[in-house]
Scaffold this motif. Structure first.
Motif, PDB file in Angstrom:
ATOM      1  N   VAL A 250       0.846  -1.204   0.000  1.00 35.59           N
ATOM      2  CA  VAL A 250       0.000   0.000   0.000  1.00 35.59           C
ATOM      3  C   VAL A 250       0.879   1.252   0.000  1.00 35.59           C
ATOM      4  O   VAL A 250       0.618   2.224  -0.714  1.00 35.59           O
ATOM      5  N   ALA A 251       1.955   1.204   0.782  1.00 36.81           N
ATOM      6  CA  ALA A 251       2.862   2.349   0.862  1.00 36.81           C
ATOM      7  C   ALA A 251       3.505   2.664  -0.485  1.00 36.81           C
ATOM      8  O   ALA A 251       3.814   3.815  -0.790  1.00 36.81           O
ATOM      9  N   SER A 252       3.691   1.650  -1.331  1.00 37.35           N
ATOM     10  CA  SER A 252       4.365   1.876  -2.616  1.00 37.35           C
ATOM     11  C   SER A 252       3.567   2.798  -3.525  1.00 37.35           C
ATOM     12  O   SER A 252       4.114   3.394  -4.454  1.00 37.35           O
ATOM     13  N   VAL A 253       2.266   2.949  -3.261  1.00 34.62           N
ATOM     14  CA  VAL A 253       1.434   3.866  -4.030  1.00 34.62           C
ATOM     15  C   VAL A 253       1.608   5.300  -3.537  1.00 34.62           C
ATOM     16  O   VAL A 253       1.445   6.258  -4.283  1.00 34.62           O
ATOM     17  N   MET A 254       1.975   5.456  -2.249  1.00 35.67           N
ATOM     18  CA  MET A 254       2.027   6.779  -1.625  1.00 35.67           C
ATOM     19  C   MET A 254       3.407   7.430  -1.693  1.00 35.67           C
ATOM     20  O   MET A 254       3.531   8.626  -1.658  1.00 35.67           O
ATOM     21  N   ARG A 255       4.445   6.622  -1.652  1.00 36.68           N
ATOM     22  CA  ARG A 255       5.824   7.083  -1.656  1.00 36.68           C
ATOM     23  C   ARG A 255       6.245   7.669  -0.301  1.00 36.68           C
ATOM     24  O   ARG A 255       7.274   7.320   0.210  1.00 36.68           O
ATOM     25  N   GLN A 256       5.519   8.624   0.276  1.00 36.28           N
ATOM     26  CA  GLN A 256       5.734   9.016   1.674  1.00 36.28           C
ATOM     27  C   GLN A 256       4.447   8.696   2.419  1.00 36.28           C
ATOM     28  O   GLN A 256       3.348   8.910   1.899  1.00 36.28           O
ATOM     29  N   PHE A 257       4.581   8.219   3.656  1.00 34.85           N
ATOM     30  CA  PHE A 257       3.393   7.626   4.276  1.00 34.85           C
ATOM     31  C   PHE A 257       3.492   7.637   5.793  1.00 34.85           C
ATOM     32  O   PHE A 257       4.577   7.694   6.377  1.00 34.85           O
ATOM     33  N   ARG A 258       2.305   7.615   6.401  1.00 40.44           N
ATOM     34  CA  ARG A 258       2.153   7.488   7.852  1.00 40.44           C
ATOM     35  C   ARG A 258       1.239   6.304   8.132  1.00 40.44           C
ATOM     36  O   ARG A 258       0.482   5.867   7.258  1.00 40.44           O
ATOM     37  N   ALA A 259       1.266   5.866   9.357  1.00 43.50           N
ATOM     38  CA  ALA A 259       0.461   4.709   9.731  1.00 43.50           C
ATOM     39  C   ALA A 259      -1.025   4.982   9.510  1.00 43.50           C
ATOM     40  O   ALA A 259      -1.752   4.137   8.970  1.00 43.50           O
ATOM     41  N   GLU A 260      -1.471   6.168   9.923  1.00 41.93           N
ATOM     42  CA  GLU A 260      -2.898   6.464   9.803  1.00 41.93           C
ATOM     43  C   GLU A 260      -3.312   6.522   8.341  1.00 41.93           C
ATOM     44  O   GLU A 260      -4.401   6.054   7.981  1.00 41.93           O
ATOM     45  N   TRP A 261      -2.469   7.084   7.480  1.00 40.22           N
ATOM     46  CA  TRP A 261      -2.823   7.176   6.068  1.00 40.22           C
ATOM     47  C   TRP A 261      -3.024   5.780   5.482  1.00 40.22           C
ATOM     48  O   TRP A 261      -4.008   5.522   4.791  1.00 40.22           O
ATOM     49  N   ILE A 262      -2.097   4.887   5.755  1.00 40.49           N
ATOM     50  CA  ILE A 262      -2.183   3.539   5.195  1.00 40.49           C
ATOM     51  C   ILE A 262      -3.421   2.828   5.722  1.00 40.49           C
ATOM     52  O   ILE A 262      -4.163   2.181   4.976  1.00 40.49           O
ATOM     53  N   ARG A 289      12.641   4.295   5.549  1.00 46.78           N
ATOM     54  CA  ARG A 289      13.462   5.170   6.381  1.00 46.78           C
ATOM     55  C   ARG A 289      12.564   6.217   7.028  1.00 46.78           C
ATOM     56  O   ARG A 289      11.717   6.809   6.362  1.00 46.78           O
ATOM     57  N   LEU A 290      12.732   6.431   8.316  1.00 47.60           N
ATOM     58  CA  LEU A 290      11.962   7.454   9.030  1.00 47.60           C
ATOM     59  C   LEU A 290      12.382   8.827   8.526  1.00 47.60           C
ATOM     60  O   LEU A 290      13.559   9.181   8.547  1.00 47.60           O
ATOM     61  N   GLN A 291      11.404   9.611   8.070  1.00 48.45           N
ATOM     62  CA  GLN A 291      11.695  10.935   7.525  1.00 48.45           C
ATOM     63  C   GLN A 291      11.551  12.032   8.566  1.00 48.45           C
ATOM     64  O   GLN A 291      12.365  12.933   8.655  1.00 48.45           O
ATOM     65  N   THR A 292      10.468  11.990   9.318  1.00 44.92           N
ATOM     66  CA  THR A 292      10.203  13.021  10.313  1.00 44.92           C
ATOM     67  C   THR A 292       9.288  12.466  11.386  1.00 44.92           C
ATOM     68  O   THR A 292       8.523  11.531  11.144  1.00 44.92           O
ATOM     69  N   THR A 293       9.374  13.047  12.568  1.00 49.30           N
ATOM     70  CA  THR A 293       8.488  12.646  13.670  1.00 49.30           C
ATOM     71  C   THR A 293       7.471  13.732  13.975  1.00 49.30           C
ATOM     72  O   THR A 293       6.799  13.675  14.997  1.00 49.30           O
ATOM     73  N   ALA A 294       7.381  14.774  13.139  1.00 46.65           N
ATOM     74  CA  ALA A 294       6.396  15.823  13.356  1.00 46.65           C
ATOM     75  C   ALA A 294       4.995  15.232  13.290  1.00 46.65           C
ATOM     76  O   ALA A 294       4.679  14.447  12.402  1.00 46.65           O
ATOM     77  N   LEU A 295       4.147  15.637  14.239  1.00 47.89           N
ATOM     78  CA  LEU A 295       2.794  15.097  14.376  1.00 47.89           C
ATOM     79  C   LEU A 295       2.836  13.603  14.684  1.00 47.89           C
ATOM     80  O   LEU A 295       2.520  13.163  15.778  1.00 47.89           O
ATOM     81  N   GLU A 296       3.217  12.833  13.716  1.00 46.15           N
ATOM     82  CA  GLU A 296       3.393  11.402  13.897  1.00 46.15           C
ATOM     83  C   GLU A 296       4.471  10.945  12.923  1.00 46.15           C
ATOM     84  O   GLU A 296       4.763  11.637  11.948  1.00 46.15           O
ATOM     85  N   PRO A 297       5.084   9.799  13.199  1.00 52.44           N
ATOM     86  CA  PRO A 297       6.190   9.363  12.330  1.00 52.44           C
ATOM     87  C   PRO A 297       5.768   9.264  10.870  1.00 52.44           C
ATOM     88  O   PRO A 297       4.697   8.743  10.547  1.00 52.44           O
ATOM     89  N   GLU A 298       6.626   9.785   9.999  1.00 57.78           N
ATOM     90  CA  GLU A 298       6.383   9.725   8.561  1.00 57.78           C
ATOM     91  C   GLU A 298       7.579   9.042   7.913  1.00 57.78           C
ATOM     92  O   GLU A 298       8.722   9.352   8.231  1.00 57.78           O
ATOM     93  N   TYR A 299       7.296   8.141   7.005  1.00 58.81           N
ATOM     94  CA  TYR A 299       8.334   7.304   6.409  1.00 58.81           C
ATOM     95  C   TYR A 299       8.368   7.491   4.891  1.00 58.81           C
ATOM     96  O   TYR A 299       7.423   7.972   4.276  1.00 58.81           O
ATOM     97  N   ALA A 300       9.494   7.060   4.304  1.00 53.96           N
ATOM     98  CA  ALA A 300       9.627   6.955   2.857  1.00 53.96           C
ATOM     99  C   ALA A 300      10.470   5.728   2.575  1.00 53.96           C
ATOM    100  O   ALA A 300      11.131   5.187   3.473  1.00 53.96           O
ATOM    101  N   PHE A 301      10.439   5.275   1.338  1.00 51.30           N
ATOM    102  CA  PHE A 301      11.284   4.138   0.983  1.00 51.30           C
ATOM    103  C   PHE A 301      12.748   4.546   1.017  1.00 51.30           C
ATOM    104  O   PHE A 301      13.103   5.659   0.628  1.00 51.30           O
TER     105      PHE A 301
END
Length: 846
Positions: A250-262, A289-301
């Protein structure tokens, strides 16, 4: 550790539709914009810092910012220019406190607006401690996105090839220690086999070792090592748990993603807390790879290959399903700030079969890209939109895409788009569409065909808008029609159209439109000998633009008013107008116009014999033109520096500079400047005693001047032709004098008559009455407009010197900011010659 301020961003393989993508995280960090705060808080912080210029930052921050009085009247191209100036100021200021490093990754995917901004900053920050680190892979496309940067003298290219065997082994050892810990390494033969299979590719090596680690201890013969990076990635994904696999797909469609979004886009993967646990596991495995922890953790490939390989493993049907769910989630969740997501919504719906949503978001994304001067993105969206529209709507989109093509100089494609729109309008009997298409077609014809043809189309558009009682459409058309008549030399018609435009703008209370109409009327009156009325109208143009808060209009009106004062010899007021225009240009960061105005100021000082001050102005104008890549202004200012050198007797420097300016004029296909500078160089060579070299240059200048109706240069070239023929012994002075008498009957203006009479005196020195008549003309010309050339000519005729005009004030500080090395700057031009070039210059009306 070294005290450098570091900012980074990465490009993505999303196509040209995503603008300023790589710059968004960089500028958010540089400007301390917290995306977790409310829109109101972010907007207020930017307005507090940048005032009326804050809305210019909207594209690079992807943040909606309401227009200010400064930005609302700006066209997209000017907005982009002012944006470049604003962010340049920010970086200059940032670099004063500490060196700055900007890391832009994967620039083989860089979008065109991001590339243009990068090139602008890289040119302009050479004197500051700012390091740009750019990574890019070779591509099949020509030219490579970094080719323009690679031509800069301060560019260094580092090619990363396959790692040498020794380095590959060392990297493998480090990665093994990270994966296994001390004392738990796999057999040496296994590591050696991985090293051999990797072929020196670090990412392939690391992924192979990660795969070996996840498989656990096995016999060497049983280890199957995939033969490509993509197969390694899929092998690693296949070893994940079912929940982890679902999340990464599912994340591969978003490129950058959070748990709630997925979780919200695809509830089957589980609630947000469960998805968050899977994401932490994927991060531990090095797939994300963890990109940022603002609001909630956000990741990217961690690597684009991981994302792309995973995405392409999905069925086409599942891809469409996920894209649609992501788009619906964005619409529902961010309804209050949907403007920030138009490109994402267009991207995701573009991968579905939802044509209704595609029409909506392709249109919104195209309009947003056009407003941000992201021309390639706008064209891409418009072209995707066109097949989805019924014909009348398609006609208006064709006008939109044609306007973008026209703006970027792709005139053939623009003409095709307008022709298609005209065909649709006629087939559907849509008079509104016909009027709009005819107006744009006529505007294009001013540049591609003839003013006569342009006028025919613009008059058709004006008639249609008038029948439709569309006053706004009519006003815009009359603006272009008046300018076409003026350029054609049809001054009565230009005046009539401008009067009509003025009446409409006055009734509508459109001060900016009134300013344009007054400007056109003033230029007409000035050109037809009514200079007093021209001055009055241009003053009213300036007043209207000032009252409207149209600062770009103020710049143009003040510059044109200065030009008219120059023609009247009122140099003090001329300079005051140029200073006003320059001050406003600097206030709003309009550097291109600032350079033009500084060059105009230099021309004034050169005319008055103030060579040092003129050279200072020309050098600073050239510096800005080089930084902006404005090749027409570069050519103009090189020629200005040549004229300044010639006036000071430095014939060698003048010859070299004129030669370079001529080369640029040929590249620019600018006949006015080409014939003027060819003639100037020919005069210089005659002065240096080289008439044989001067003759062909002046001959070419004369041919061009006659063909293009450049009357002033034509006369000067004809006079020089006679001097050269006499100097070379091809014509007797008495024969040359007879030809001059014929010219005298055809050229009756005061400056032209003075020049012809002076040439007659040169060929027939005993003609005292002719000498006296020439001297009288030069005296009157000097009284009207104090000019060092008139003073010198009077002295040649009489042996006495006229008193100089009223002294000029010092060069405005704004025209001489910082010191510039003329020779170093000209050398920089030398290294850049051969790059593309468009534009115009010398002292000119706008």
């Amino acid at each position: 550790r070294g005290g450098l301020s570091t900012y980074s961003g990465a490009c993505r393989s999303l196509g040209p539709e995503f603008s300023y993508l790589v710059w968004r995280p960089i500028w958010r960090d540089l400007l301390d914009v917290d995306p977790s705060s409310s829109l109101d808080e972010q907007q207020a912080a930017l307005v507090a810092r940048f005032g009326a210029r804050a809305p210019l930052l909207a594209p690079v921050l992807n943040l909606p910012l309401p227009d200010s009085e400064l930005t609302s009247p700006l066209d997209p191209q000017t907005r982009a220019e002012l944006l470049h100036s604003l962010v340049l100021d920010v970086l200059r200021e940032q670099a004063m406190s500490a060196p700055v490093v900007l890391l832009l990754e994967d620039c083989h995917w860089i979008d065109p607006p991001s590339r243009t901004l990068l090139e602008s900053l890289a040119r302009n920050l050479v004197d500051r401690p700012v390091l740009f680190v750019l990574t890019a892979r070779p591509t099949d496309a020509e030219p490579h996105p970094l080719d323009a940067l690679a031509r800069l003298p301060h560019f260094t290219k580092v090619t990363l090839r396959e790692l040498p065997t020794g380095n590959v082994v060392e990297l493998a050892r480090q990665r093994v220690r990270q994966l296994y810990g001390p004392g738990r390494e796999p057999p040496a033969d296994t590591v050696n086999r991985v090293v051999d299979r990797s072929g020196g590719n670090p990412f392939y090596l690391e992924e192979l070792l990660s795969l070996v680690h996840t498989r656990g201890p096995r016999q060497l013969d049983a280890i199957d090592l995939p033969d490509s990076v993509e197969r390694v990635v899929m092998a690693r994904v296949d070893r994940l748990s079912e929940g982890e696999k679902a999340v990464v797909k599912v994340a591969s469609v978003m490129r950058q993603f959070r748990a709630e979004w997925i979780s919200r886009c695809y509830p089957a993967v589980g609630p947000p807390d469960e998805v968050a646990r899977h994401l932490r596991r994927l991060d531990d495995l090095g797939l994300t790879r963890l990109q940022t922890t603002a609001l909630e953790p956000e990741y990217a490939f961690r690597h684009t290959i991981t994302q792309e390989t995973t995405y392409h493993s999905l069925t086409r049907r599942f891809q469409k399903f996920l894209h649609e769910r992501v788009a619906e989630y964005l619409e529902a969740t961010y309804a209050d700030r949907v403007g920030q997501f138009v490109d994402l919504l267009a991207y995701h719906y573009g991968h579905t079969d939802r044509h209704d949503k595609q029409r909506m978001w392709f249109q919104a994304a195209a309009d947003a890209a056009k407003a941000a001067f992201a021309n390639e993105a706008a064209v891409a969206y418009y072209q995707r939109l066109l097949p989805l529209l019924p014909e009348p709507e398609a006609g208006r989109t064709l006008i939109d895409v044609g306007a973008v093509w026209q703006l970027t100089g792709r005139w053939g494609q623009a003409e095709s788009a307008y022709l298609r729109a005209l065909g649709i309008a006629r087939a559907a009997s849509d008079r509104s569409l016909l009027a709009a298409a005819a107006r744009e077609f006529g505007d294009l014809f001013m540049y591609t065909h003839s003013y006569a043809e342009a006028i025919n189309w613009l008059m058709l558009a004006a008639d249609e808008f008038d029948r439709l009682d569309d006053q706004q459409g009519l006003s815009r058309t009359l603006d272009r029609l008046a300018w076409a008549f003026w350029q054609q030399g049809s001054y009565p018609q230009a005046a009539d159209v401008s009067e009509q435009h003025l009446a409409i703008a006055t009734d509508a209370g459109d001060l900016a439109g009134m300013s344009v109409a007054f400007n056109h009327l003033g230029l007409v009156r000035a050109r037809t000998g009514e200079s007093a009325e021209g001055l009055n109208l241009l003053r009213r143009s300036l007043e209207a633009a000032t009252e409207a808060g149209d600062r770009r209009g103020v710049i143009h009106a003040a510059n044109n008013l200065g030009m008219l004062y120059a023609a009247r010899g009122d140099h003090a007021r001329e300079l005051a107008c140029f200073e006003q225009a320059l001050t406003v240009a600097q206030e709003i960061g309009y550097r291109q116009m600032a350079a033009v105005i500084i060059g105009n100021i230099g021309e004034l000082y050169l005319e008055r014999g103030r060579h040092e001050q003129a050279t200072t102005c020309f050098t600073h104008a050239l510096r800005i033109a080089v930084e902006l890549g404005d090749w027409t202004s570069v050519a103009n200012r090189v020629a200005s520096l040549a004229a300044a050198a010639a006036a000071q007797g430095d014939l060698r420097s003048a010859e070299h500079r004129f030669t370079r300016a001529i080369q640029l004029a040929r590249t620019l296909n600018a006949p006015h400047f080409l014939c003027e500078w060819l003639h100037a160089l020919a005069q210089l060579l005659l002065l240096a005693g080289r008439p044989g070299e001067a003759e062909p240059l002046n001959g070419e200048a004369l041919t061009i001047a006659v063909h293009h109706g450049e009357r002033d240069i034509e006369l000067r070239a004809r006079l020089l032709l006679l001097r050269l023929q006499v100097a070379l012994g091809h014509v007797q002075p008495s024969d040359a004098a007879r030809e001059l008498r014929a010219l005298e009957r055809a050229w009756t203006g005061m400056p032209e008559r003075a020049a012809i009479l002076e040439a007659l005196v040169e060929f027939c020195p005993a003609q005292t009455r002719t000498r006296a008549a020439a001297a009288a003309l030069y005296r009157e010309l000097h009284e009207r407009a104090p000019n060092v050339e008139y003073r010198r000519a009077f002295k040649r005729m009489t042996g006495t010197t006229l008193p100089p005009g009223a002294p000029l004030p010092p060069v405005p500080d704004a025209a001489t900011v910082g010191s510039v090395d003329v020779d170093a700057l000209l050398q920089q031009v030398e290294t850049m010659v051969g790059a593309r070039a468009p534009g115009s210059a010398a002292r000119q009306a706008v």
